[in-house]
Design an enzyme around this catalytic site. Structure first.
Site, PDB file in Angstrom:
ATOM      1  N   LYS A 197      68.054  76.522  24.010  1.00  0.00           N
ATOM      2  CA  LYS A 197      68.971  76.120  24.708  1.00  0.00           C
ATOM      3  C   LYS A 197      68.813  74.484  25.258  1.00  0.00           C
ATOM      4  CE  LYS A 197      71.776  76.685  28.936  1.00  0.00           C
ATOM      5  NZ  LYS A 197      72.684  75.822  28.317  1.00  0.00           N
ATOM      6  N   LYS A 240      62.325  72.130  26.053  1.00  0.00           N
ATOM      7  CA  LYS A 240      61.918  71.946  24.609  1.00  0.00           C
ATOM      8  C   LYS A 240      60.777  70.754  24.313  1.00  0.00           C
ATOM      9  CE  LYS A 240      65.772  71.827  22.530  1.00  0.00           C
ATOM     10  NZ  LYS A 240      66.589  72.112  23.734  1.00  0.00           N
ATOM     11  N   LYS A 289      69.424  62.105  20.614  1.00  0.00           N
ATOM     12  CA  LYS A 289      69.084  61.541  22.014  1.00  0.00           C
ATOM     13  C   LYS A 289      67.761  60.704  21.803  1.00  0.00           C
ATOM     14  CE  LYS A 289      68.826  64.824  25.156  1.00  0.00           C
ATOM     15  NZ  LYS A 289      68.937  65.841  24.395  1.00  0.00           N
ATOM     16  N   ASP A 339      71.583  74.601  20.580  1.00  0.00           N
ATOM     17  CA  ASP A 339      71.894  75.697  19.713  1.00  0.00           C
ATOM     18  C   ASP A 339      71.891  75.293  18.441  1.00  0.00           C
ATOM     19  OD1 ASP A 339      72.235  77.588  22.041  1.00  0.00           O
ATOM     20  OD2 ASP A 339      73.951  76.291  22.517  1.00  0.00           O
TER      21      ASP A 339
HETATM   22  N1  LIG Z   1      57.652  74.159  33.164  1.00  0.00           N
HETATM   23  C1  LIG Z   1      58.330  73.177  34.041  1.00  0.00           C
HETATM   24  N2  LIG Z   1      58.205  72.717  35.023  1.00  0.00           N
HETATM   25  C2  LIG Z   1      59.019  71.740  35.593  1.00  0.00           C
HETATM   26  N3  LIG Z   1      59.796  71.258  35.038  1.00  0.00           N
HETATM   27  C3  LIG Z   1      60.208  71.486  33.783  1.00  0.00           C
HETATM   28  C4  LIG Z   1      59.335  72.430  33.111  1.00  0.00           C
HETATM   29  N4  LIG Z   1      59.787  72.456  31.836  1.00  0.00           N
HETATM   30  C5  LIG Z   1      60.871  71.441  31.746  1.00  0.00           C
HETATM   31  N5  LIG Z   1      60.978  70.881  33.047  1.00  0.00           N
HETATM   32  C6  LIG Z   1      61.787  69.898  33.235  1.00  0.00           C
HETATM   33  O1  LIG Z   1      63.059  69.958  32.812  1.00  0.00           O
HETATM   34  C7  LIG Z   1      63.916  68.927  32.123  1.00  0.00           C
HETATM   35  C8  LIG Z   1      64.424  69.099  30.851  1.00  0.00           C
HETATM   36  O2  LIG Z   1      63.237  69.274  29.996  1.00  0.00           O
HETATM   37  P1  LIG Z   1      63.311  68.893  28.419  1.00  0.00           P
HETATM   38  O3  LIG Z   1      63.848  67.375  28.238  1.00  0.00           O
HETATM   39  O4  LIG Z   1      62.016  69.133  27.890  1.00  0.00           O
HETATM   40  O5  LIG Z   1      64.516  69.877  27.744  1.00  0.00           O
HETATM   41  P2  LIG Z   1      64.775  69.990  26.599  1.00  0.00           P
HETATM   42  O6  LIG Z   1      65.049  71.257  26.054  1.00  0.00           O
HETATM   43  O7  LIG Z   1      64.103  69.028  25.519  1.00  0.00           O
HETATM   44  O8  LIG Z   1      66.087  69.246  26.658  1.00  0.00           O
HETATM   45  P3  LIG Z   1      67.077  68.790  25.399  1.00  0.00           P
HETATM   46  O9  LIG Z   1      67.803  69.942  24.922  1.00  0.00           O
HETATM   47  O10 LIG Z   1      68.227  67.781  26.326  1.00  0.00           O
HETATM   48  O11 LIG Z   1      66.424  67.794  24.441  1.00  0.00           O
HETATM   49  C9  LIG Z   1      62.801  67.962  32.349  1.00  0.00           C
HETATM   50  O12 LIG Z   1      63.234  66.890  33.453  1.00  0.00           O
HETATM   51  C10 LIG Z   1      61.491  68.496  32.379  1.00  0.00           C
HETATM   52  O13 LIG Z   1      60.724  67.666  33.027  1.00  0.00           O
HETATM   53 MG   LIG Z   2      64.685  67.568  23.982  1.00  0.00          MG
END
Ligand SMILES: Nc1ncnc2c1ncn2[C@@H]1O[C@H](COP(=O)(O)OP(=O)(O)OP(=O)(O)O)[C@@H](O)[C@H]1O
Ligand SMILES: [Mg+2]
Lengths: 456, 290
Positions: free
Chosen positions: B10, B15, B41, B126
């Site tokens: 999600k 991720k 992005k 998704d």
């Molecule tokens: N295990 C963790 N502990 C603390 N913060 C976390 C952890 N995992 C992710 N985060 C924080 O959550 C936020 C979102 O993470 P991230 O950008 O990796 O998500 P994503 O799934 O790649 O998002 P998107 O779908 O927008 O690409 C970031 O600010 C990241 O630092």
């Molecule tokens: Mg991401």
């Protein structure tokens, strides 16, 4: 695989009016929505299509719509000179709005046209280009409309309806202004897709002129945009089709209160033409004497002319069975003419333009209730060429009235003489030829008799 | 042939954070790693590149450039960083962008040229359309990992992804390598995720705790592996890396029907709420003593 299995008996007539559904169609007798808008725009003199689509959409319609409509090229605005945004993968991913903006701008600058019809095909519709907003930027610079016509949305005939939706909603003013008495607009004849459109429209115009009514046929006329702008001031709208143009006249009624007269078909031959003139004359308060005098004078010569080929018909092909495969309007018109004026026997009528379910019973009733014959034809709604041909097997008909697709093999396959009367017609150059009106009916008689007399 | 894996989950679930730390840890273990961000992005690889973004594959398409050297940028410890990129928000078709970018990388020998040991696709949110399913189709990734927290919507997205995996599984598409439980704060959250994987014939490969170290390193523009290599959190990511390398699992998951999923979740959510309340009360009791 004959159609008979799928047919049901509806008050004496075999038909599939209730259960015509389809997920794949072989060689349909129409093209896609974009093609319909394209052809319709090219029917307007001074109208120029701006295709927002892949390059193939326009070039494809050179063969799929223009040549198919009686070997007609597209003029200065059609064919390979059509302005097209020629979208490629880059635009699919990043959006095609900028390219369209440039294309509209340059087209307005260099084209000597008055009406610019931006037509969106499949790609911009799938990726969600905001074409309306791009077109809005040009509305104060030229008469420009946007017709959203992705090919997957509808067929070319519905494209004609979409064209009028856009004209009425985006171009015509809110106020009708002064109504001009004894004027009408004509709807329901689709450029190119109704192959004899040019002659048919001009014939309707001349016929109505003869009883003192000015008909705005829009297409074929010089300065097409002026004719479009005149639409709101008509006293009546006339539609000569069970479903094409019907939405337009309903919209115009809603917008301006203009009443409309609906005919199921383009009048073919003396009887239908007289009926047409009487009804229009009555609605527009033309003295019935004027109408009757004109009809008498026309019928007098019409029926004298019919006597000339009379011997050939009676000696060689009297009371022949016939089959028709054509668009709704023309299928109705031809079927009635052949039965009611030539005494021919309707065997099977196939409606090929895929009309909406709601009007299918109307079409069926029109055919059923207006034939002067003891023979009741099967009426089949079918768009698939393979099935259309299957439906023609093992039947008594001696004449087949349909598209040029059947021309080369009609004798071999069905032992029937073939007369090309419906889209597509690739084997005839069609310019002034038409089947509407008095001359039109006589032309059909000429075609029929010419198909079996001779050769020397 | 490199090992190719795709990370789904999600939006905002972690991720890119997890992927980048996984890449960094694998690289430290001596593997040659390529990370491909599949997201308009364009932010998958930023923590591997000191917080700086890189030109994307679709930027080169946009510029009609054929210079393929612009596509690959070296990051932490020589990791090959690629961003597929995509249209501006609200225009064009990002899904088609992913397809085009991956095709371009595969057909122009870019991947062959760098010949990494492992390629990781970090795929957006998704699987909303065919484009975002590209990496799990035949011939791209062989294993899919999904990141989830114990939030219902995150698990819901995983369940949907499972449906996508099932769809492509008949045609040689990628199968599930495992679920990564992220942002874990309590063992009950672990239990919930574990129960979900039990019920769907899948498995958890690693739980990653929620940790302020991650946030701090992110603010410095680096991964936890780079910014806090001695932290407990870095060890968790290294653990994940070792497991991924050894993991030969290819699950064909059995997703819940939507109704069944919400029935299953409501039981767990109640438990989690009660648990949260107890923890909160404990903290309040503790503080009232001061
Ligand atoms: N295990 C963790 N502990 C603390 N913060 C976390 C952890 N995992 C992710 N985060 C924080 O959550 C936020 C979102 O993470 P991230 O950008 O990796 O998500 P994503 O799934 O790649 O998002 P998107 O779908 O927008 O690409 C970031 O600010 C990241 O630092
Ligand atoms: Mg991401």
């Amino acid at each position: 695989m004959t159609c008979k299995k799928a047919l049901e008996n509806k008050s004496g007539i075999l038909t599939n009016v209730e259960n015509f559904e389809r997920d794949s169609v072989e060689a349909p007798r129409y093209s896609c929505a974009l093609a319909g808008v394209y052809g319709t725009t090219l029917g307007i003199r001074g109208g120029i299509p701006i295709l927002h689509s892949g390059a193939g959409c326009g070039v494809g319609q050179l063969f799929g719509t223009l040549y198919a409509g009686g070997e007609s090229a597209g003029g200065n605005e059609g064919g390979t000179s059509t302005p097209c945004s020629c979208l490629v993968e880059e635009h699919v991913i990043l959006g095609g709005e900028e390219k369209l903006r440039n294309l509209i701008e340059s087209t307005i600058e260099i084209a000597n046209d008055d009406l610019f019809v931006v037509t969106s095909g499949c790609v911009p519709s799938l990726i969600g280009d905001d074409v309306d907003q791009v077109v809005d930027e040009f509305r104060d610079k030229a008469a420009v409309i946007h017709v959203n016509a992705p090919g997957f949305k509808a067929n070319s005939l519905e494209g004609y309806n979409l064209f009028w939706d856009a004209i009425i909603d985006q171009l015509l003013p809110d106020d009708a202004g002064d109504i001009e008495e004894k004027t009408v607009n004509i709807f329901g004849i689709v450029p190119y897709n109704h192959v004899y459109w040019k002659g048919d429209l001009l014939t309707i115009k001349t016929l109505l002129e003869s009883i003192g009514i000015k008909a705005n046929i829009i297409f074929t006329q010089k300065n097409g945009l002026d004719h479009i702008n005149r639409i709101p001031s008509a006293e009546y709208n006339i539609v000569v089709n069970p479903w094409l143009g019907v939405r337009a006249v309903e919209k115009l009624k809603e917008k301006y209160g203009t009443p409309f007269i609906k005919f199921p078909n383009v009048p073919i031959g003396a009887k239908q033409t007289a009926e047409f003139l009487r009804k229009v004359g009555e609605k527009l308060s033309v003295p019935s004497q004027t109408v009757e005098e004109f009809i008498n004078q026309k019928e007098d010569w019409n029926y004298r002319l019919m006597e000339y080929p009379g011997d050939a018909i009676i000696l060689v092909r009297p009371n022949s069975f016939y089959a028709v495969a054509a668009e709704s309007s023309y299928a109705i018109g031809f079927t009635k003419f052949l039965a009611n004026e030539l005494g021919y026997l309707p065997d099977i009528i196939q409606i090929t333009d895929n009309p909406p379910v709601e009007v299918r019973n109307e079409i069926l009733d029109e055919i059923k209730n207006n034939l002067d014959t003891v023979v009741e034809p099967d009426v089949v709604f079918e768009a698939d060429t393979y099935k259309i041909r299957k439906n023609l097997e093992d039947r008594p008909f001696l004449f087949l009235f349909s598209s040029s697709i059947e021309s080369p093999t009609s004798i071999e396959d069905y032992n029937a003489l073939h007369i090309p009367i419906s889209y597509p017609i690739y084997n005839k150059s069609v310019l002034v030829k038409h089947y509407a009106g008095y001359d039109g009916g006589l032309t059909l008689v000429e075609d029929i008799v010419s198909s079996f007399v001779g050769p020397l | 042939m490199p090992k190719q894996i795709a990370i789904y989950g999600k939006g905002g679930i972690g991720k890119s954070t997890t992927t980048s730390n996984l890449s960094a840890a694998l690289s430290d273990l001596g593997y040659s790693v390529m990370q491909i961000g599949c997201d308009p992005k364009n932010d998958s690889t930023t923590t591997l590149r000191k917080g700086k973004s890189i030109p994307t594959v679709l930027d080169t398409v946009r510029k009609r450039s054929s210079d393929l050297d612009e596509l690959v940028h070296e990051g932490y410890n020589g990791i090959y960083c690629i961003e597929a990129g995509g249209p501006e928000p609200g225009v064009g078709c990002a899904g088609r962008g992913i397809i085009a970018a991956i095709e371009l990388l595969n057909t122009n020998g870019v991947i062959d040229e760098y010949d990494p040991d492992i390629i990781i696709y970090d795929v957006l949110g998704d699987v909303v359309c065919g484009g975002f399913a590209m990496p799990i189709r035949k011939g791209i990734a062989d294993q899919v990992y999904t990141v989830t927290s114990s939030d219902y919507m995150a698990i819901y997205a995983v369940n949907n992804l499972f449906k996508g995996i099932l769809k492509y599984s008949n045609n040689g598409g990628a199968l599930l390598g495992g679920v990564i439980g992220n942002s874990i704060k309590s063992s009950l959250q672990e239990d919930m995720i574990k129960d979900f994987t039990d019920k769907t014939d899948s498995d958890v490969i690693q739980f990653v705790p929620r940790s302020p170290t991650v946030t701090r390193c992110e603010l410095d523009g680096v991964t936890t592996i780079e910014g806090a290599p001695d932290s407990e959190q870095a060890e968790v990511y290294r653990n994940l890396a070792r497991k991924v390398i050894d993991n030969k699992n290819k699950f064909l998951p059995t997703p819940f029907d939507n109704d069944d999923l919400s029935d299953w979740a409501s039981g767990w959510i109640n438990k989690l709420l009660v648990n949260e309340k107890i923890e909160k009360d404990n903290i309040q009791e503790g503080s009232s003593g001061i």
